[in-house]
Scaffold this motif. Structure first.
Motif, PDB file in Angstrom:
ATOM      1  N   GLY A   1      -7.609   1.347  -5.441  1.00 57.96           N
ATOM      2  CA  GLY A   1      -7.447   2.407  -4.455  1.00 57.96           C
ATOM      3  C   GLY A   1      -8.489   3.486  -4.583  1.00 57.96           C
ATOM      4  O   GLY A   1      -9.334   3.462  -5.485  1.00 57.96           O
TER       5      GLY A   1
ATOM      6  N   CYS B   1       0.851  -1.184   0.000  1.00 61.97           N
ATOM      7  CA  CYS B   1       0.000   0.000   0.000  1.00 61.97           C
ATOM      8  C   CYS B   1       0.886   1.232   0.000  1.00 61.97           C
ATOM      9  O   CYS B   1       1.784   1.354   0.834  1.00 61.97           O
ATOM     10  CB  CYS B   1      -0.910   0.016   1.221  1.00 61.97           C
ATOM     11  SG  CYS B   1      -1.883   1.549   1.370  1.00 61.97           S
TER      12      CYS B   1
ATOM     13  N   LEU C   1      -2.378  -1.268  -3.337  1.00 64.41           N
ATOM     14  CA  LEU C   1      -3.449  -0.359  -2.943  1.00 64.41           C
ATOM     15  C   LEU C   1      -2.874   1.047  -2.856  1.00 64.41           C
ATOM     16  O   LEU C   1      -1.872   1.268  -2.177  1.00 64.41           O
ATOM     17  CB  LEU C   1      -4.015  -0.757  -1.582  1.00 64.41           C
ATOM     18  CG  LEU C   1      -5.036   0.208  -0.964  1.00 64.41           C
ATOM     19  CD1 LEU C   1      -6.345   0.201  -1.748  1.00 64.41           C
ATOM     20  CD2 LEU C   1      -5.276  -0.130   0.512  1.00 64.41           C
TER      21      LEU C   1
END
Length: 313
Positions: free
Chosen positions: A288, A150, A260
């Motif tokens: 996302g 992420c 993400l």
């Protein structure tokens, strides 16, 4: 790790060249450790059981930036919130030729070694700001180590430099200020570090009070160290030089791990870039969304950030 006895913990510490530093301020339930890797010492806050999760902060923060979400993450993961080299209480080596010591490749190597010393060869990875850039490089250089990735409120470094215009240069002025030759930015910031840090954080957030006085005091404690300010400049100098060389060499390489991207809808990145599209140029599996905040996503919107991370991880 929370179920360890003291004897077991001491054994792990000995095997991992790990020195216990006591409870982590502002990080409920976490303990501080110093881990020796590659001739450096990295400071990290650790808590929890379960699959390993590495959290990497940005500038001008430290691992304390995760204080609002790390305790909840530690209920499901073994959370390692590390200070990048040059930041917080981690070592601050000399930059060397081409500022190579602060290339994202070297900074990523630190974190792979840190996690290996703690017994984790594969882990989930979350990086905000500079930590996101280190995470990007880590996922390229050590794809076997990254289960999921992420990145928070960044577009890829090379993309942002390539698309530089007046709006970006004005709103992200420090990208161009901090890269100036030593000692210009170091001396100018050193004249009043408190003012520079307050101004910088105020410009990043769109949520008044998101950085509480106690957290600001911790950031300032670290920012008052001249070695830290020099290291921060070296980080940005590397980003404008050797990091771009490395990125160009990997232009056709795609991040293998699911990615993400989270970003602040009111921040510069969300305003100037199609964030998902920039990452689809760099990774195979991208998803996302934006959150209603500025750049300090995990400090401004901790509950929404936590929910997004838990759903993804």
């Amino acid at each position: 790790m929370s179920g360890e006895t003291e004897a077991e913990r001491e054994g792990v510490a000995e095997r991992a060249d790990l020195a216990e530093r006591g409870p982590a301020p502002l990080m409920a339930g976490f303990r501080l450790v110093d881990v020796a890797v590659g001739g450096l010492t990295l400071r990290a806050a650790i808590a929890g059981d379960g699959p390993p999760l590495l959290l990497l902060h940005g500038h001008p923060q430290t691992h304390v930036t995760w204080r609002k979400i790390a305790p909840a993450l530690a209920r499901r993961f073994t959370v390692v919130a590390a200070d990048l080299r040059g930041y917080g209480d981690s070592s601050k080596p000399a930059g060397g030729p081409d500022h190579i010591a602060y290339s994202k490749r070297e900074m990523a190597k630190d974190q792979v070694a840190l996690m290996a010393r703690l017994g984790f060869d594969r882990f989930a990875l979350v990086g905000h700001d500079r930590g996101g850039r280190v995470a990007h490089r880590l996922a390229l250089d050590w794809p076997e180590a990254v289960e999921k990735l992420c990145v928070i409120d960044i577009a890829p470094t090379a993309t942002m430099y390539a698309m530089t215009d007046k709006a970006f240069a004005t709103r992200y002025f420090w990208w161009f200020f901090l890269i100036q030759p030593y000692p210009l930015p170091e001396r100018m910031i050193g004249a009043d570090p408190d003012y520079f840090l307050r101004h910088h954080l105020a410009g990043q957030t769109r949520t008044p009070g998101a950085t509480e006085p106690e957290a600001f005091a911790e950031y300032l404690r670290c920012y008052l160290d001249p070695a830290a300010r020099h290291a921060i400049c070296e980080d940005y100098r590397a980003a404008a030089g050797i990091d771009l060389v490395h990125d160009a060499a990997d232009r056709e390489t795609r991040i293998a791990a699911p990615l993400l991207a989270l970003w602040g809808a009111k921040g510069v990145v969300g305003d100037l870039y199609d964030v998902l599209e920039t990452w689809r140029e760099k990774a195979r599996d991208v998803r996302g969304h934006a959150l209603d905040c500025g750049h300090l996503v995990q400090e401004e919107r901790p509950e929404e950030t936590l929910a997004a991370l838990l759903a993804f991880l």
